[in-house]
Design a protein around this motif. Structure first.
Motif, short mmCIF file in Angstrom:
data_model
loop_
_atom_site.label_atom_id
_atom_site.label_comp_id
_atom_site.label_asym_id
_atom_site.label_seq_id
_atom_site.Cartn_x
_atom_site.Cartn_y
_atom_site.Cartn_z
N ARG A 117 -3.84 8.51 -0.37
CA ARG A 117 -3.70 7.07 -0.16
C ARG A 117 -4.02 6.36 -1.48
NH1 ARG A 117 -2.88 6.35 5.19
NH2 ARG A 117 -2.91 4.10 4.86
N LEU A 118 -2.97 5.91 -2.14
CA LEU A 118 -3.12 5.30 -3.45
C LEU A 118 -3.59 3.86 -3.38
CD1 LEU A 118 -2.56 5.73 -6.54
CD2 LEU A 118 -0.29 4.78 -6.13
N GLY A 119 -3.27 3.18 -2.29
CA GLY A 119 -3.53 1.74 -2.23
C GLY A 119 -2.44 1.00 -2.98
N GLY A 120 -2.81 -0.02 -3.74
CA GLY A 120 -1.83 -0.78 -4.51
C GLY A 120 -1.46 -0.11 -5.81
N GLU A 167 -8.21 4.23 -3.01
CA GLU A 167 -8.11 2.79 -2.85
C GLU A 167 -9.35 2.03 -3.33
OE1 GLU A 167 -5.85 2.02 1.17
OE2 GLU A 167 -7.09 3.83 1.38
N LYS A 189 -7.11 5.62 -11.22
CA LYS A 189 -6.86 6.28 -9.94
C LYS A 189 -6.33 7.70 -10.14
CE LYS A 189 -5.96 2.13 -7.16
NZ LYS A 189 -4.98 1.36 -6.38
N SER A 192 -8.39 9.28 -0.42
CA SER A 192 -8.17 7.87 -0.70
C SER A 192 -8.61 7.53 -2.12
CB SER A 192 -8.93 6.99 0.29
OG SER A 192 -8.79 5.63 -0.06
N SER A 196 0.85 -1.18 0.00
CA SER A 196 0.00 0.00 0.00
C SER A 196 0.89 1.24 0.00
CB SER A 196 -0.90 0.00 1.23
OG SER A 196 -1.78 1.10 1.20
#
Length: 239
Positions: A193-196, A229, A203, A227, A180
């Motif tokens: 918060r990009l995540g994966g 995500e 995104k 976020s 993450s």
């Protein structure tokens, strides 16, 4: 019986020309090298200096200047220069004026890794040492540094560097557990918060659309985190 002199004259002329060419070539190769030129190609030329390259050549081949041209093996000099970790490739050749010319392309850093070991990530995703001559202004990578994480970071930065807005505004990536990632922005206080590292096109498009609208509405300062995500959504956390 008449002798056809034309073919004989042509053969003699060719032999004379070959002799003259060989003699001229011998004269050129027997001349000494009068000067050395180091040329860094492109605008990415701050991570190594001419003095450092000359020192490298002297350490491995002694003084090249004033040596005869036929005593120089160009491929060996190229290999010595390319062995420097800052160098992407090098081409070395001799000019008719007696100059030894080295055209050097340096590697290009796209991120700086701030882990236990400090190094750059270059534009093909390989590790690149820091330079004592220049510090690159590239995004800073922090957090849980690992080989797999850096593959994701490289993938993220490929997308970032394709877009002028993202390239100007994203100054860092923080690696969290379980693949993450958090993006750090230049001017804003909130984190992204990009995540994966999957579905990056959607995104980033969603983030840019949100950012432009929030800028127009003058609401950016109201958020603590953004976020990306969740599927096709931008989820905001207010202060």
């Amino acid at each position: 019986m008449r002798v056809n002199w034309i073919p004989i004259k042509i053969i003699v002329l060719l032999l004379v020309l070959a002799g003259l060419f060989g003699f001229a070539n011998y004269r050129v190769n027997s001349k000494s090298i009068e000067d050395i030129q180091i040329k860094f190609l492109g605008d990415n030329n701050l991570y190594l200096t001419e003095e450092a390259v000359n020192k490298l050549l002297i350490q491995n081949h002694g003084s090249v200047k004033n040596r005869s041209k036929d005593a120089i093996i160009l491929n060996d000099i190229e290999e010595v220069i390319e062995a420097n970790p800052m160098v992407k490739n090098a081409q070395v050749y001799l000019s008719v004026k007696g100059e030894l010319i080295s055209e050097i392309q340096l590697r290009k850093p796209i991120a700086r890794i701030a882990g236990v070991d400090q190094f750059y990530l270059d534009d093909i995703g390989e590790r690149m040492p820091l330079s004592k001559y220049h510090s690159a202004r590239v995004p800073l990578i922090t957090g849980k540094i690992s080989g797999e994480a850096l593959k994701d970071v490289y993938k993220i930065l490929e997308h970032v560097n394709l877009d002028e807005f993202l390239r100007k505004n994203i100054i860092g990536i923080h690696i969290e557990d379980k693949g993450s990632y958090i993006l750090k922005l230049r001017l804003e206080n909130f984190e992204v918060r990009l995540g994966g590292a999957e579905d990056l096109d959607h995104k980033f498009k969603n983030f840019i659309a949100f950012y432009l609208k929030a800028t127009k509405d003058k609401t950016l300062n109201a958020y603590a985190a953004i976020s990306l995500e969740f599927d096709n959504q931008v989820v905001c956390t207010k202060l």
